[in-house]
Structure formats: structure tokens, C-alpha cells
Scaffold this active site. Structure first.
Site, short mmCIF file in Angstrom:
data_model
loop_
_atom_site.label_atom_id
_atom_site.label_comp_id
_atom_site.label_asym_id
_atom_site.label_seq_id
_atom_site.Cartn_x
_atom_site.Cartn_y
_atom_site.Cartn_z
N HIS A 225 -2.85 3.73 8.84
CA HIS A 225 -3.27 4.53 7.69
C HIS A 225 -3.75 3.59 6.59
CE1 HIS A 225 1.10 3.98 7.81
NE2 HIS A 225 1.04 3.81 6.48
N ARG B 81 -5.36 -0.68 0.59
CA ARG B 81 -5.03 -1.43 1.81
C ARG B 81 -5.19 -2.92 1.53
NH1 ARG B 81 -2.20 -1.83 6.46
NH2 ARG B 81 -3.29 -0.96 8.25
N ASP C 227 14.84 -10.11 -1.53
CA ASP C 227 14.05 -10.46 -0.35
C ASP C 227 14.79 -9.96 0.89
OD1 ASP C 227 11.77 -12.91 0.20
OD2 ASP C 227 12.98 -12.23 1.91
N GLU D 65 1.99 0.30 16.65
CA GLU D 65 1.80 -0.99 17.33
C GLU D 65 2.86 -1.17 18.43
OE1 GLU D 65 -0.72 -3.05 16.81
OE2 GLU D 65 -0.03 -4.85 17.83
N TYR E 115 4.98 -9.01 16.00
CA TYR E 115 5.19 -7.93 15.03
C TYR E 115 5.72 -6.68 15.73
CZ TYR E 115 3.88 -3.98 12.02
OH TYR E 115 3.89 -2.80 11.29
N SER F 292 6.15 1.69 13.83
CA SER F 292 4.69 1.53 13.92
C SER F 292 4.15 1.91 15.30
CB SER F 292 4.34 0.07 13.64
OG SER F 292 3.01 -0.20 14.01
N GLN G 127 0.84 -1.22 0.00
CA GLN G 127 0.00 0.00 0.00
C GLN G 127 0.87 1.26 0.00
OE1 GLN G 127 -3.59 1.43 2.71
NE2 GLN G 127 -1.68 1.79 3.81
P1 NAP Z 1 1.89 -3.89 3.08
O1 NAP Z 1 0.84 -3.38 2.18
O2 NAP Z 1 1.67 -5.17 3.82
O3 NAP Z 1 3.23 -4.04 2.19
C1 NAP Z 1 4.33 -4.76 2.67
C2 NAP Z 1 5.37 -4.82 1.58
O4 NAP Z 1 6.50 -5.57 2.05
C3 NAP Z 1 4.90 -5.52 0.29
O5 NAP Z 1 5.45 -4.86 -0.82
C4 NAP Z 1 5.51 -6.91 0.44
O6 NAP Z 1 5.70 -7.58 -0.77
C5 NAP Z 1 6.84 -6.54 1.07
N1 NAP Z 1 7.50 -7.67 1.72
C6 NAP Z 1 7.01 -8.47 2.71
N2 NAP Z 1 7.91 -9.39 3.07
C7 NAP Z 1 8.99 -9.19 2.28
C8 NAP Z 1 10.25 -9.82 2.18
N3 NAP Z 1 10.57 -10.87 2.94
N4 NAP Z 1 11.14 -9.35 1.27
C9 NAP Z 1 10.82 -8.29 0.49
N5 NAP Z 1 9.65 -7.65 0.53
C10 NAP Z 1 8.74 -8.09 1.44
O7 NAP Z 1 2.30 -2.80 4.18
P2 NAP Z 1 1.95 -1.24 4.20
O8 NAP Z 1 0.63 -1.04 4.85
O9 NAP Z 1 2.24 -0.64 2.89
O10 NAP Z 1 3.03 -0.73 5.28
C11 NAP Z 1 4.35 -0.39 4.87
C12 NAP Z 1 5.27 -0.50 6.07
O11 NAP Z 1 4.83 0.37 7.11
C13 NAP Z 1 5.34 -1.89 6.69
O12 NAP Z 1 6.65 -2.09 7.17
C14 NAP Z 1 4.37 -1.81 7.87
O13 NAP Z 1 4.72 -2.76 8.85
C15 NAP Z 1 4.58 -0.38 8.31
N6 NAP Z 1 3.44 0.28 8.95
C16 NAP Z 1 2.23 0.27 8.34
C17 NAP Z 1 1.18 0.96 8.93
C18 NAP Z 1 -0.18 0.99 8.29
O14 NAP Z 1 -1.15 1.36 8.98
N7 NAP Z 1 -0.32 0.68 7.00
C19 NAP Z 1 1.38 1.66 10.15
C20 NAP Z 1 2.65 1.65 10.71
C21 NAP Z 1 3.69 0.98 10.10
P3 NAP Z 1 4.52 -8.45 -1.48
O15 NAP Z 1 3.68 -7.46 -2.23
O16 NAP Z 1 5.27 -9.38 -2.34
O17 NAP Z 1 3.76 -9.11 -0.36
O1 G4F Z 2 -6.58 -3.78 10.62
P1 G4F Z 2 -5.78 -4.48 11.64
O2 G4F Z 2 -5.31 -5.85 11.32
O3 G4F Z 2 -4.57 -3.51 11.99
P2 G4F Z 2 -3.55 -3.45 13.23
O4 G4F Z 2 -3.48 -4.71 13.97
O5 G4F Z 2 -3.88 -2.22 14.01
O6 G4F Z 2 -2.14 -3.28 12.47
C1 G4F Z 2 -1.98 -2.33 11.42
O7 G4F Z 2 -1.63 -1.10 11.95
C2 G4F Z 2 -0.34 -1.06 12.61
C3 G4F Z 2 -0.14 0.36 13.14
O8 G4F Z 2 -0.61 0.46 14.45
C4 G4F Z 2 0.71 -1.43 11.59
F1 G4F Z 2 1.93 -1.35 12.16
C5 G4F Z 2 0.45 -2.84 11.08
O9 G4F Z 2 1.42 -3.15 10.08
C6 G4F Z 2 -0.92 -2.87 10.45
O10 G4F Z 2 -0.90 -2.07 9.29
O11 G4F Z 2 -6.59 -4.59 13.01
C7 G4F Z 2 -7.14 -3.41 13.63
C8 G4F Z 2 -8.04 -3.85 14.78
C9 G4F Z 2 -7.38 -4.84 15.75
O12 G4F Z 2 -7.67 -4.45 17.06
C10 G4F Z 2 -8.07 -6.18 15.45
O13 G4F Z 2 -8.15 -7.06 16.57
O14 G4F Z 2 -9.17 -4.55 14.23
C11 G4F Z 2 -9.43 -5.69 15.02
N1 G4F Z 2 -10.17 -6.66 14.21
C12 G4F Z 2 -11.44 -7.10 14.49
N2 G4F Z 2 -11.82 -7.99 13.57
C13 G4F Z 2 -9.75 -7.27 13.09
C14 G4F Z 2 -10.78 -8.12 12.69
N3 G4F Z 2 -8.60 -7.18 12.40
C15 G4F Z 2 -8.46 -7.92 11.27
N4 G4F Z 2 -7.33 -7.82 10.54
N5 G4F Z 2 -9.46 -8.79 10.85
C16 G4F Z 2 -10.63 -8.92 11.52
O15 G4F Z 2 -11.52 -9.69 11.13
#
Ligand code: NAP
Ligand code: G4F
Length: 339
Positions: free
Chosen positions: A184, A189, A64, A133, A154, A131, A13
Site C-alpha cells: 500500500h 511512501r 527503539d 511478502e 525481511y 506482510s 507512512q
Molecule cells: P515505513 O514507512 O518504512 O516506516 C517504518 C517505521 O518504523 C518508521 O517510523 C521507522 O522510524 C520505524 N523504525 C524502524 N526501525 C526502528 C527501530 N529499530 N526502532 C523503532 N522504530 C523503528 O513502513 P510503512 O510502509 O509505514 O509500513 C509499516 C509497517 O507495515 C512495517 O512494519 C512494514 O514492514 C509493514 N508493511 C508495510 C507494507 C506496505 O506496503 N507499506 C505492507 C505490509 C506490511 P524512522 O522514521 O526513524 O525510520
Molecule cells: O517497492 P518495493 O521495494 O516493495 P516490496 O519489495 O514489494 O516490499 C514492500 O511491500 C511489502 C508487502 O508485500 C512490505 F511488506 C514491505 O515492507 C514493503 O513495503 O519493490 C516492489 C517491486 C519488487 O519486485 C522490486 O524488485 O519493485 C521491484 N523494483 C524494480 N526496480 C524495485 C526497483 N524496487 C525498488 N525498491 N527499487 C527499484 O529501483
């Protein structure tokens, strides 16, 4: 002078929005992608440029996070001015099932990049995708000075990477920053994160393609912002005079239940007719309440969120309603893959 950047996780994303942003700013963008048996570049296909043509500014490389020598070879060849390290096993629930893999990729992956940068003597700037988290059970609002209390493999892996980033900054003078981003979301997503799962189900139910949506804990509260705005903050962090760590958040809090109501009402549905509890979506440990204090980002970076959670829910449902009905079921709830 146009800059060169490397984005790990460019197919995710955030990587896709960041690639758009950097290309629009005139950067040459290199992306690390995993080799898969099928194409995994859907989020960046619209950015594709034929590498055989002159003027191409987007290049993809197989690699990777598990493969440190490949990372080093690529960094040496690309010589990026900025490295945005976004790749990770990013699903919290999955990290309880795959703790070792999550530690190796989400945690050690950062060390592999930092150590390659150090040993090559590469004068680049480094962004670590930290994060909210990591705050775990720390009471809200959480800021840069809040003590971390991680609650998942994580979060523990991200916290290790956070400290390695700070360590390489302090020990070796590398311009390395942590962006501590709160949740975000966007129409891009991943489909198994709760906001996309809800928005997608609302549209599918409205179209008559699905009847039920299975969810876990509806009480958890999150600070949900809009992903395209958050990648702008990443870029701003690397344009500062000195490296530092920043919280990026909206400062508002909604429960999963709230998000459900926002999405279903926007789709003209009553959620109670369609949502069922499934304990498989619970986590062994939950993070109850995340609300970020992004005052430092506003003060130093001039960054402020524009899209808040209610508008985000509308954006996501509208995108799902506008999308053509997919050929495959797709939702984890539909195909029965946990979580
Ligand atoms: P995402 O959509 O899950 O994307 C993860 C990316 O990492 C994908 O391009 C995936 O490739 C790649 N990847 C996973 N394992 C890998 C590996 N072993 N080697 C190389 N590439 C690998 O995550 P996102 O939401 O864009 O988030 C980006 C970063 O911000 C992540 O590190 C996440 O933990 C962190 N973060 C996200 C949030 C959020 O709310 N979105 C908040 C805080 C921090 P594939 O497409 O091949 O799977
Ligand atoms: O959407 P979630 O899986 O996001 P979560 O766990 O907050 O993690 C995301 O945000 C983090 C930043 O704080 C990132 F670092 C991380 O990489 C990721 O992007 O779950 C949000 C909430 C949780 O409390 C979960 O228990 O939703 C609750 N939930 C309830 N039902 C669910 C579900 N989550 C998922 N994925 N699926 C469900 O069916």
C-alpha cells in the site's frame, strides 16, 4: 470513554495515517520514535501539539525496537488499550544487506513488545504489521489459508513475528492480531520504494530536474492499494469481538512496468526515453506475483478498497507535481545509494 493507543513506527507512512485516524476518532495517541541526529518527524509534523498546552492528545517518546526494557517501561507508563506495532526495517532489498539487523528489529522487536505486554499483564489489544511478502513464491491469489514461502530476510523476520503473535494469542489469551497487508502506497511512501521512486522521478523529469530513472526488475507484479484505506482496516481488526488474522488487499495485479507506464503517461512522458536498467536494484531472490484475496476482511470487517492502482498512480504523480522542487536531490537513483 476515549481510548489510549500506542503506535510504534508513527514516523513512517502507515504510522502517520494511523495517527491521523485515531486522533480524529478521539483517541489519545502515543508514538514511539527513534532518536536521530536530525528531526525525523516530517510525516507527523502537521499533527504536532504543544505538550505544554492543555488538551494535548499526541505524545512522542524516544525508544527503539532493540531496547526491550525501554518498551516495557513505556507500556507500563502509557497503559494503552491498543498497541499498533508498525515499526520495522521495512525494505526488502535492504534486508539482504542487513539480515541480522532486520531479524533483530523486524522479527525480535515484535517479541519484545509481546513479552512486555505479557509480563506486565497489560489488558491491551495488539496489532502486528504482517506482510504479503511472507507469501513469497506461493501462487496467487493469496489468502489467510495460503502456505507461506518467504523469499527474503525481511519476509523470514516477518513470518517469525507473525507466528509469535499467534503464539501469544493462543498461549496467553492476548488479543493479538496479524494484519497481512499487501503493498500500500501514498505520497508519503518512502522514497526508495518503487512506486514513490517512479512517481517522484516522473515529476522531476517533467520539471526538467532529472533526466534518467534507474530501476531493477520491471516484471514483478504487485497488488498496490492506497495506504490511508489500509490503516482503517488495522483499526477495524482491533474493534472485533475476537482476535483473528486478515488479508488486506485490492485483489488486482499490476507489474512494475505497468506502474511505470501509468505514472509517466500521467506526467505526459514516454518512459522509454528516461528509464535505464541497473542491476543493483535486483534482489538475490524475487517475489514474482502478489495478489491478495481479501474476502474475509470484507465479510468480517466490512472493509473494501476504494482506490485501485491506476488512481493511486495518478494521486502519487499529482502530489509530486504539486510539491515544490526539493533543495536536495533525494532519489536513491540520483544520489547513487543502493538500493
Ligand atoms: P515505513 O514507512 O518504512 O516506516 C517504518 C517505521 O518504523 C518508521 O517510523 C521507522 O522510524 C520505524 N523504525 C524502524 N526501525 C526502528 C527501530 N529499530 N526502532 C523503532 N522504530 C523503528 O513502513 P510503512 O510502509 O509505514 O509500513 C509499516 C509497517 O507495515 C512495517 O512494519 C512494514 O514492514 C509493514 N508493511 C508495510 C507494507 C506496505 O506496503 N507499506 C505492507 C505490509 C506490511 P524512522 O522514521 O526513524 O525510520
Ligand atoms: O517497492 P518495493 O521495494 O516493495 P516490496 O519489495 O514489494 O516490499 C514492500 O511491500 C511489502 C508487502 O508485500 C512490505 F511488506 C514491505 O515492507 C514493503 O513495503 O519493490 C516492489 C517491486 C519488487 O519486485 C522490486 O524488485 O519493485 C521491484 N523494483 C524494480 N526496480 C524495485 C526497483 N524496487 C525498488 N525498491 N527499487 C527499484 O529501483
Amino acid at each position: 470513554m476515549p481510548k489510549t493507543a500506542l503506535i510504534t513506527g508513527i514516523t513512517g507512512q502507515d504510522g502517520s495515517y494511523l495517527a491521523e485516524l485515531l486522533l480524529a476518532k478521539g483517541y489519545t495517541v502515543h508514538g514511539l520514535i527513534r532518536r536521530a541526529s536530525a528531526f525525523n518527524t516530517q510525516r507527523i509534523d502537521h499533527l504536532y501539539q504543544d505538550p505544554h498546552e492543555a488538551g494535548t492528545r499526541l505524545f512522542l517518546h524516544y525508544g527503539d525496537l532493540a531496547d526491550g526494557s525501554r518498551i516495557s517501561t513505556l507500556l507500563k507508563r502509557i497503559q494503552p488499550a491498543e498497541v499498533y506495532h508498525l515499526a520495522a526495517q521495512s525494505h526488502v532489498r535492504v534486508s539482504f544487506d542487513e539480515p541480522e539487523f532486520t531479524g533483530s528489529t523486524t522479527g525480535l522487536g515484535t517479541t519484545r513488545l509481546l513479552e512486555a505486554i505479557r509480563s506486565l499483564g497489560l489488558p491491551c489489544r495488539f496489532y502486528q504489521a504482517s506482510s504479503s511478502e511472507m507469501f513469497g513464491t506461493a501462487p496467487p491469489p493469496q489468502s489467510e489459508s495460503t502456505a507461506f514461502q518467504p523469499r527474503s530476510p525481511y519476509a523470514a523476520a516477518k513470518l517469525y513475528a507473525y507466528w509469535m503473535t499467534r503464539n501469544y494469542r493462543e498461549a496467553y489469551g492476548i488479543f493479538a492480531v496479524n494484519g497481512i497487508l499487501f503493498n500500500h502506497e501514498s505520497p508519503r511512501r518512502g522514497e526508495t520504494f518503487v512506486t514513490r521512486k517512479i512517481a517522484r522521478a516522473a515529476a522531476r523529469i517533467a520539471r526538467g530536474e532529472q533526466q534518467l530513472l534507474h530501476l531493477g526488475n520491471l516484471e514483478a507484479r504487485r497488488d498496490w492499494g492506497y495506504a490511508p484505506e489500509y490503516v482503517e482496516a488495522m483499526w477495524l481488526m482491533l474493534q472485533q469481538d475476537a482476535p483473528d488474522d486478515y488479508v488486506v488487499a485490492t485483489g488486482t495485479s499490476y507489474s512494475v512496468h505497468d506502474f511505470l507506464v501509468l505514472c509517466f503517461e500521467h506526467a505526459g512522458l514516454d518512459w522509454q526515453d528516461h528509464v535505464r536498467f541497473d542491476e543493483r536494484y535486483l534482489r538475490p531472490c524475487e517475489v514474482p506475483d502478489l495478489v491478495g484475496d481479501a474476502a474475509k476482511a470484507e465479510r468480517r470487517l466490512g472493509w473494501r478498497p476504494q482506490v485501485l492502482t491506476p488512481q493511486l498512480a495518478r494521486i502519487m504523480v499529482d502530489a509530486e507535481l504539486a510539491a515544490a522542487a526539493p533543495e536536495r536531490p533525494g532519489s536513491d537513483a540520483v544520489v547513487g545509494v543502493a538500493p
